[in-house]
Design a protein around this motif. Structure first.
Motif, PDB file in Angstrom:
ATOM      1  N   ASP A 153      45.303  42.345  65.136  1.00 21.10           N
ATOM      2  CA  ASP A 153      46.768  42.316  65.030  1.00 21.10           C
ATOM      3  C   ASP A 153      47.196  42.043  63.596  1.00 21.10           C
ATOM      4  N   VAL A 154      46.538  41.101  62.938  1.00 24.61           N
ATOM      5  CA  VAL A 154      46.841  40.811  61.538  1.00 24.61           C
ATOM      6  C   VAL A 154      46.559  42.045  60.679  1.00 24.61           C
ATOM      7  N   TYR A 155      45.467  42.721  60.997  1.00 29.18           N
ATOM      8  CA  TYR A 155      45.098  43.940  60.276  1.00 29.18           C
ATOM      9  C   TYR A 155      46.203  44.990  60.415  1.00 29.18           C
ATOM     10  N   ALA A 156      46.709  45.184  61.642  1.00 26.72           N
ATOM     11  CA  ALA A 156      47.761  46.170  61.870  1.00 26.72           C
ATOM     12  C   ALA A 156      49.038  45.793  61.121  1.00 26.72           C
ATOM     13  N   GLN A 157      49.366  44.511  61.084  1.00 27.17           N
ATOM     14  CA  GLN A 157      50.550  44.059  60.360  1.00 27.17           C
ATOM     15  C   GLN A 157      50.400  44.300  58.856  1.00 27.17           C
ATOM     16  N   THR A 158      49.205  44.104  58.341  1.00 25.38           N
ATOM     17  CA  THR A 158      48.970  44.323  56.913  1.00 25.38           C
ATOM     18  C   THR A 158      49.062  45.810  56.576  1.00 25.38           C
ATOM     19  N   ILE A 159      48.555  46.654  57.462  1.00 27.35           N
ATOM     20  CA  ILE A 159      48.683  48.105  57.283  1.00 27.35           C
ATOM     21  C   ILE A 159      50.163  48.489  57.234  1.00 27.35           C
ATOM     22  N   ALA A 160      50.961  47.932  58.172  1.00 28.97           N
ATOM     23  CA  ALA A 160      52.394  48.235  58.217  1.00 28.97           C
ATOM     24  C   ALA A 160      53.086  47.762  56.943  1.00 28.97           C
ATOM     25  N   SER A 161      52.700  46.593  56.444  1.00 30.30           N
ATOM     26  CA  SER A 161      53.291  46.077  55.208  1.00 30.30           C
ATOM     27  C   SER A 161      52.962  46.996  54.036  1.00 30.30           C
ATOM     28  N   ALA A 162      51.730  47.484  53.980  1.00 33.23           N
ATOM     29  CA  ALA A 162      51.344  48.411  52.912  1.00 33.23           C
ATOM     30  C   ALA A 162      52.160  49.702  52.986  1.00 33.23           C
ATOM     31  N   ASN A 163      52.389  50.197  54.200  1.00 32.80           N
ATOM     32  CA  ASN A 163      53.180  51.411  54.373  1.00 32.80           C
ATOM     33  C   ASN A 163      54.613  51.204  53.888  1.00 32.80           C
ATOM     34  N   ARG A 164      55.190  50.034  54.212  1.00 27.26           N
ATOM     35  CA  ARG A 164      56.549  49.752  53.755  1.00 27.26           C
ATOM     36  C   ARG A 164      56.621  49.684  52.229  1.00 27.26           C
ATOM     37  N   SER A 165      55.617  49.076  51.619  1.00 30.67           N
ATOM     38  CA  SER A 165      55.607  48.967  50.158  1.00 30.67           C
ATOM     39  C   SER A 165      55.491  50.342  49.507  1.00 30.67           C
ATOM     40  N   VAL A 166      54.662  51.204  50.079  1.00 33.44           N
ATOM     41  CA  VAL A 166      54.535  52.568  49.552  1.00 33.44           C
ATOM     42  C   VAL A 166      55.862  53.309  49.673  1.00 33.44           C
ATOM     43  N   GLN A 167      56.552  53.136  50.814  1.00 36.80           N
ATOM     44  CA  GLN A 167      57.834  53.803  50.999  1.00 36.80           C
ATOM     45  C   GLN A 167      58.867  53.286  50.015  1.00 36.80           C
ATOM     46  N   ARG A 168      58.854  51.977  49.746  1.00 33.62           N
ATOM     47  CA  ARG A 168      59.759  51.419  48.753  1.00 33.62           C
ATOM     48  C   ARG A 168      59.495  52.029  47.381  1.00 33.62           C
ATOM     49  N   ALA A 169      58.227  52.154  47.037  1.00 32.56           N
ATOM     50  CA  ALA A 169      57.873  52.746  45.748  1.00 32.56           C
ATOM     51  C   ALA A 169      58.392  54.177  45.645  1.00 32.56           C
ATOM     52  N   VAL A 170      58.267  54.944  46.723  1.00 36.19           N
ATOM     53  CA  VAL A 170      58.767  56.325  46.736  1.00 36.19           C
ATOM     54  C   VAL A 170      60.283  56.339  46.585  1.00 36.19           C
ATOM     55  N   ASN A 171      60.971  55.405  47.280  1.00 36.43           N
ATOM     56  CA  ASN A 171      62.425  55.337  47.176  1.00 36.43           C
ATOM     57  C   ASN A 171      62.869  55.069  45.747  1.00 36.43           C
ATOM     58  N   TYR A 172      62.184  54.167  45.076  1.00 37.13           N
ATOM     59  CA  TYR A 172      62.560  53.840  43.706  1.00 37.13           C
ATOM     60  C   TYR A 172      62.303  55.009  42.763  1.00 37.13           C
ATOM     61  N   VAL A 173      61.264  55.784  43.025  1.00 34.24           N
ATOM     62  CA  VAL A 173      61.038  56.985  42.219  1.00 34.24           C
ATOM     63  C   VAL A 173      62.230  57.939  42.370  1.00 34.24           C
ATOM     64  N   GLY A 174      62.735  58.068  43.601  1.00 33.23           N
ATOM     65  CA  GLY A 174      63.914  58.897  43.823  1.00 33.23           C
ATOM     66  C   GLY A 174      65.138  58.376  43.094  1.00 33.23           C
ATOM     67  N   LEU A 175      65.300  57.053  43.075  1.00 38.29           N
ATOM     68  CA  LEU A 175      66.435  56.463  42.366  1.00 38.29           C
ATOM     69  C   LEU A 175      66.328  56.672  40.858  1.00 38.29           C
ATOM     70  N   VAL A 176      65.111  56.591  40.339  1.00 37.46           N
ATOM     71  CA  VAL A 176      64.913  56.855  38.911  1.00 37.46           C
ATOM     72  C   VAL A 176      65.336  58.289  38.597  1.00 37.46           C
ATOM     73  N   GLY A 177      64.932  59.225  39.446  1.00 36.21           N
ATOM     74  CA  GLY A 177      65.341  60.615  39.240  1.00 36.21           C
ATOM     75  C   GLY A 177      66.849  60.784  39.313  1.00 36.21           C
ATOM     76  N   ALA A 178      67.495  60.071  40.259  1.00 38.71           N
ATOM     77  CA  ALA A 178      68.950  60.149  40.374  1.00 38.71           C
ATOM     78  C   ALA A 178      69.628  59.592  39.134  1.00 38.71           C
ATOM     79  N   ASN A 179      69.077  58.518  38.577  1.00 35.79           N
ATOM     80  CA  ASN A 179      69.651  57.941  37.367  1.00 35.79           C
ATOM     81  C   ASN A 179      69.576  58.926  36.203  1.00 35.79           C
ATOM     82  N   HIS A 180      68.459  59.649  36.093  1.00 29.37           N
ATOM     83  CA  HIS A 180      68.328  60.677  35.056  1.00 29.37           C
ATOM     84  C   HIS A 180      69.377  61.776  35.258  1.00 29.37           C
ATOM     85  N   LEU A 181      69.527  62.208  36.523  1.00 28.11           N
ATOM     86  CA  LEU A 181      70.445  63.310  36.811  1.00 28.11           C
ATOM     87  C   LEU A 181      71.891  62.925  36.527  1.00 28.11           C
TER      88      LEU A 181
END
Length: 296
Positions: free
Chosen positions: A212-240
């Protein structure tokens, strides 16, 4: 979620064009308040071309705020601050994802894979994702020595792979064709390509809490990756946005205005604001380009 709306007012009231992107951010608001541009009918000064280099939008597209700086606009600082903040948050999100990845790999190594010893090499992302879904990998070869005997326990990962192979290539998955037949060999090749070898074997039996702890850590990693992708999109929007802002400014200074379909750009406004419950930490990036009817 990306939304866009165009609001047209009657008479001489300006037209507002708005777009917003709702994203999860974790810290304080960023506010980029862009001052209104000169009125569309304002004539350009004789030296306006010299103060409005054509390459300013290109600079803003590369480094947000650089074009505004070249144009002598104070809001260049806002774009630069936003760029630094977004890049910092993206780096932090990526760091969190890497830490979570190391954590779930260590847990798998010390708990689920520990009983089987050996070198226990690192696996791919699909391998660790499979460990979240199956209690055990099962054996790669049930009877060591000689030909490969696939795992038959369908509750294990390897057993499920062998079932899928039989269902794909055999007429009846419960009735085995001759071992030398093409049907059996194709199913075996399918299994060998997808089953977990002995060096990667795992079992969470009697360690469901750790799983269960393992599954929660996997989910946390997925959320962090998604946050990183979101910020990349925001950086692109700031340039535009910075590029469009610089382009409009150059157009206004050189030709007295910029617009689309008979409408002139009056102002550009960008803001990051709270959305919903403040405790949820959600922010919305909103950019508004204000248009007014152009002169005929």
């Amino acid at each position: 979620m990306l939304t866009a709306s165009v609001v047209f007012a009657q008479g001489g009231t300006p037209v507002a064009l708005r777009s917003a992107s709702a994203l999860n951010l974790s810290s304080s608001d960023i506010r980029l308040d862009h001052r209104s541009l000169p009125a569309s009918g304002t004539p350009s000064r004789p030296d306006s071309g010299a103060r409005a280099p054509w390459w300013a939008p290109v600079l803003s597209g590369v480094v947000p705020g650089a074009g505004q700086f070249a144009l002598g606009q104070q809001r260049s600082v806002g774009y630069l601050v936003a760029e630094g903040y977004l890049i910092l948050q993206q780096v932090r999100a990526r760091r969190d994802a890497n830490q979570d990845r190391e954590a779930y790999r260590a847990l798998a190594f010390s708990v689920a894979r520990q009983p089987f010893g050996g070198q226990r090499p690192l696996g791919s992302w699909d391998y660790y994702e499979s460990m979240e879904k199956f209690l055990e990998s099962g054996a790669y070869d049930r009877v060591p020595g000689g030909a490969i005997d696939p795992e038959t326990d369908e509750t294990t990962y390897n057993g499920a792979r062998w079932l899928l192979a039989r269902e794909t290539y055999w007429l009846n998955p419960d009735v085995a064709p001759p071992v030398g037949s093409p049907e059996y060999q194709r199913a075996l090749a399918f299994y060998l390509a997808r089953a977990v070898p002995a060096a990667y074997r795992w079992s969470w039996r009697d360690a469901q809490l750790q799983q269960d702890v393992y599954a929660q850590t996997i989910a946390s990693a997925n959320r962090s990756v998604q946050r990183a992708v979101n910020y990349v999109g925001l950086v692109g929007a700031n340039h535009l946005v910075s590029l469009i802002d610089a382009y409009v400014s150059v157009r206004v200074r050189r030709f007295g205005g910029a617009g689309v379909a008979g409408l002139k750009v009056s102002s550009i406004h960008t803001v990051v604001e709270p959305v919903g419950d403040p405790r949820a930490g959600r922010r919305q990036v909103r950019t508004a380009i204000r248009l007014i009817p152009g002169h005929r």
